[in-house]
Each structure stands twice: as C-alpha cells, then as structure tokens.
Design a protein around this motif. Structure first.
Motif, PDB file in Angstrom:
ATOM      1  N   ASN A  38      11.439   9.869 -47.617  1.00 17.03           N
ATOM      2  CA  ASN A  38      10.700  11.132 -47.457  1.00 17.03           C
ATOM      3  C   ASN A  38      10.562  11.539 -45.993  1.00 17.03           C
ATOM      4  N   ASP A  39      10.514  10.560 -45.086  1.00 15.48           N
ATOM      5  CA  ASP A  39      10.351  10.911 -43.678  1.00 15.48           C
ATOM      6  C   ASP A  39      11.647  11.449 -43.069  1.00 15.48           C
ATOM      7  N   ALA A  40      12.777  11.244 -43.737  1.00 10.47           N
ATOM      8  CA  ALA A  40      14.065  11.783 -43.269  1.00 10.47           C
ATOM      9  C   ALA A  40      14.921  12.125 -44.498  1.00 10.47           C
ATOM     10  N   PRO A  41      14.521  13.141 -45.294  1.00  8.71           N
ATOM     11  CA  PRO A  41      15.222  13.415 -46.548  1.00  8.71           C
ATOM     12  C   PRO A  41      16.655  13.919 -46.382  1.00  8.71           C
ATOM     13  N   ASN A  42      17.015  14.375 -45.191  1.00 10.85           N
ATOM     14  CA  ASN A  42      18.376  14.862 -44.959  1.00 10.85           C
ATOM     15  C   ASN A  42      19.297  13.786 -44.397  1.00 10.85           C
ATOM     16  N   GLN A  43      18.757  12.600 -44.164  1.00 11.98           N
ATOM     17  CA  GLN A  43      19.561  11.508 -43.613  1.00 11.98           C
ATOM     18  C   GLN A  43      19.599  10.369 -44.621  1.00 11.98           C
ATOM     19  N   ARG A  44      20.794   9.959 -44.958  1.00 14.68           N
ATOM     20  CA  ARG A  44      20.912   8.838 -45.890  1.00 14.68           C
ATOM     21  C   ARG A  44      20.943   7.527 -45.101  1.00 14.68           C
ATOM     22  N   LYS A  45      20.354   6.538 -45.673  1.00 17.54           N
ATOM     23  CA  LYS A  45      20.353   5.202 -45.090  1.00 17.54           C
ATOM     24  C   LYS A  45      21.277   4.367 -45.969  1.00 17.54           C
ATOM     25  N   CYS A  46      22.315   3.817 -45.370  1.00 19.39           N
ATOM     26  CA  CYS A  46      23.357   3.139 -46.151  1.00 19.39           C
ATOM     27  C   CYS A  46      23.561   1.701 -45.702  1.00 19.39           C
ATOM     28  N   LYS A  47      23.931   0.894 -46.644  1.00 18.38           N
ATOM     29  CA  LYS A  47      24.290  -0.508 -46.418  1.00 18.38           C
ATOM     30  C   LYS A  47      25.593  -0.776 -47.158  1.00 18.38           C
ATOM     31  N   MET A  48      26.352  -1.711 -46.661  1.00 14.06           N
ATOM     32  CA  MET A  48      27.580  -2.094 -47.344  1.00 14.06           C
ATOM     33  C   MET A  48      27.284  -3.032 -48.515  1.00 14.06           C
ATOM     34  N   SER A  49      26.119  -3.666 -48.487  1.00 15.96           N
ATOM     35  CA  SER A  49      25.705  -4.576 -49.547  1.00 15.96           C
ATOM     36  C   SER A  49      24.728  -3.865 -50.477  1.00 15.96           C
ATOM     37  N   GLU A  50      25.026  -3.879 -51.772  1.00 17.17           N
ATOM     38  CA  GLU A  50      24.140  -3.224 -52.739  1.00 17.17           C
ATOM     39  C   GLU A  50      22.778  -3.917 -52.778  1.00 17.17           C
ATOM     40  N   ALA A  51      22.780  -5.240 -52.665  1.00 12.23           N
ATOM     41  CA  ALA A  51      21.517  -5.985 -52.700  1.00 12.23           C
ATOM     42  C   ALA A  51      20.616  -5.602 -51.525  1.00 12.23           C
ATOM     43  N   GLU A  52      21.192  -5.466 -50.332  1.00 10.07           N
ATOM     44  CA  GLU A  52      20.407  -5.065 -49.158  1.00 10.07           C
ATOM     45  C   GLU A  52      19.846  -3.662 -49.331  1.00 10.07           C
ATOM     46  N   ALA A  53      20.667  -2.746 -49.831  1.00  9.23           N
ATOM     47  CA  ALA A  53      20.210  -1.377 -50.032  1.00  9.23           C
ATOM     48  C   ALA A  53      19.094  -1.326 -51.069  1.00  9.23           C
ATOM     49  N   GLU A  54      19.247  -2.082 -52.160  1.00  8.70           N
ATOM     50  CA  GLU A  54      18.207  -2.125 -53.199  1.00  8.70           C
ATOM     51  C   GLU A  54      16.906  -2.690 -52.635  1.00  8.70           C
ATOM     52  N   ASN A  55      17.007  -3.733 -51.808  1.00 13.46           N
ATOM     53  CA  ASN A  55      15.831  -4.350 -51.207  1.00 13.46           C
ATOM     54  C   ASN A  55      15.118  -3.365 -50.270  1.00 13.46           C
ATOM     55  N   ASP A  56      15.886  -2.683 -49.422  1.00 13.62           N
ATOM     56  CA  ASP A  56      15.294  -1.712 -48.497  1.00 13.62           C
ATOM     57  C   ASP A  56      14.691  -0.526 -49.245  1.00 13.62           C
ATOM     58  N   ALA A  57      15.362  -0.078 -50.300  1.00 16.51           N
ATOM     59  CA  ALA A  57      14.836   1.034 -51.095  1.00 16.51           C
ATOM     60  C   ALA A  57      13.551   0.620 -51.811  1.00 16.51           C
ATOM     61  N   LYS A  58      13.492  -0.625 -52.261  1.00 14.35           N
ATOM     62  CA  LYS A  58      12.278  -1.126 -52.925  1.00 14.35           C
ATOM     63  C   LYS A  58      11.106  -1.131 -51.947  1.00 14.35           C
ATOM     64  N   LYS A  59      11.368  -1.555 -50.709  1.00 17.17           N
ATOM     65  CA  LYS A  59      10.316  -1.546 -49.685  1.00 17.17           C
ATOM     66  C   LYS A  59       9.842  -0.116 -49.415  1.00 17.17           C
ATOM     67  N   ALA A  60      10.785   0.829 -49.344  1.00 14.55           N
ATOM     68  CA  ALA A  60      10.420   2.233 -49.118  1.00 14.55           C
ATOM     69  C   ALA A  60       9.621   2.772 -50.304  1.00 14.55           C
ATOM     70  N   GLU A  61      10.001   2.366 -51.521  1.00 10.34           N
ATOM     71  CA  GLU A  61       9.279   2.816 -52.709  1.00 10.34           C
ATOM     72  C   GLU A  61       7.854   2.262 -52.724  1.00 10.34           C
ATOM     73  N   GLU A  62       7.709   1.000 -52.352  1.00 17.94           N
ATOM     74  CA  GLU A  62       6.384   0.387 -52.310  1.00 17.94           C
ATOM     75  C   GLU A  62       5.492   1.076 -51.276  1.00 17.94           C
ATOM     76  N   ALA A  63       6.112   1.588 -50.210  1.00 14.30           N
ATOM     77  CA  ALA A  63       5.357   2.304 -49.180  1.00 14.30           C
ATOM     78  C   ALA A  63       5.157   3.778 -49.540  1.00 14.30           C
ATOM     79  N   GLY A  64       5.689   4.201 -50.695  1.00 12.70           N
ATOM     80  CA  GLY A  64       5.566   5.595 -51.109  1.00 12.70           C
ATOM     81  C   GLY A  64       6.465   6.525 -50.311  1.00 12.70           C
ATOM     82  N   ASN A  65       7.557   6.007 -49.785  1.00 12.58           N
ATOM     83  CA  ASN A  65       8.417   6.785 -48.901  1.00 12.58           C
ATOM     84  C   ASN A  65       9.830   6.981 -49.456  1.00 12.58           C
ATOM     85  N   LEU A  66      10.098   6.596 -50.702  1.00 13.88           N
ATOM     86  CA  LEU A  66      11.442   6.713 -51.262  1.00 13.88           C
ATOM     87  C   LEU A  66      11.671   8.137 -51.769  1.00 13.88           C
TER      88      LEU A  66
END
Length: 77
Positions: A38-66
């Motif tokens: 939500n703090d940068a909705p026009n910028q995607r944050k990408c990882k080459m590893s699906e597990a890393e991306a899922e983990n980072d997205a989960k942290k953002a969701e827990e913070a209410g920022n996904l």
C-alpha cells in the motif's frame, strides 16, 4: 512438400502442448514472484524465490500493508 509439413505440424503441436501446461502462453526464461504494498502501490517488489516472496508478502499482510498478493511475473533477460 508434404514431407516437410508433417514434421513442422508435429513440432508446432508439441510447442502448443508445452505452453498449455504453464500459466502463460509464452515461454518464460526467468520467473519472478512479485507483490505490491500500500505504501508503494505502483512499484512491485519481486523475488526470484517464490518462498521468499510469499514470506515477505505475509509480513506486509500482517502489517496491514499488502496491496496485491504474490503473483508470477516473467523476466526475459
């Protein structure tokens, strides 16, 4: 001429069958896994590893920022 057409059609059929198994119609050289916050909705944050991306997205969701959940993107580099 027929001798050339039959192998060409067989190869084309195999290529279409291979693409049908993937999520996209084009071949992807380097899949990346992205999400947006939500703090940068026009910028995607990408990882080459699906597990890393899922983990980072989960942290953002827990913070209410996904903004968008993890999705697969294709980087042809």
């Amino acid at each position: 001429m027929k001798r050339l057409m039959i192998p060409a059609l067989a190869i084309a059929a195999l290529m279409l069958a291979a693409c049908g198994d993937s999520n996209s119609a084009k071949a992807c050289q380097k899949p990346a896994y992205c999400y947006k916050t939500n703090d940068a909705p026009n910028q995607r944050k990408c990882k080459m590893s699906e597990a890393e991306a899922e983990n980072d997205a989960k942290k953002a969701e827990e913070a209410g920022n996904l903004h968008t959940p993890v999705y697969e993107d294709c980087w042809d580099m």
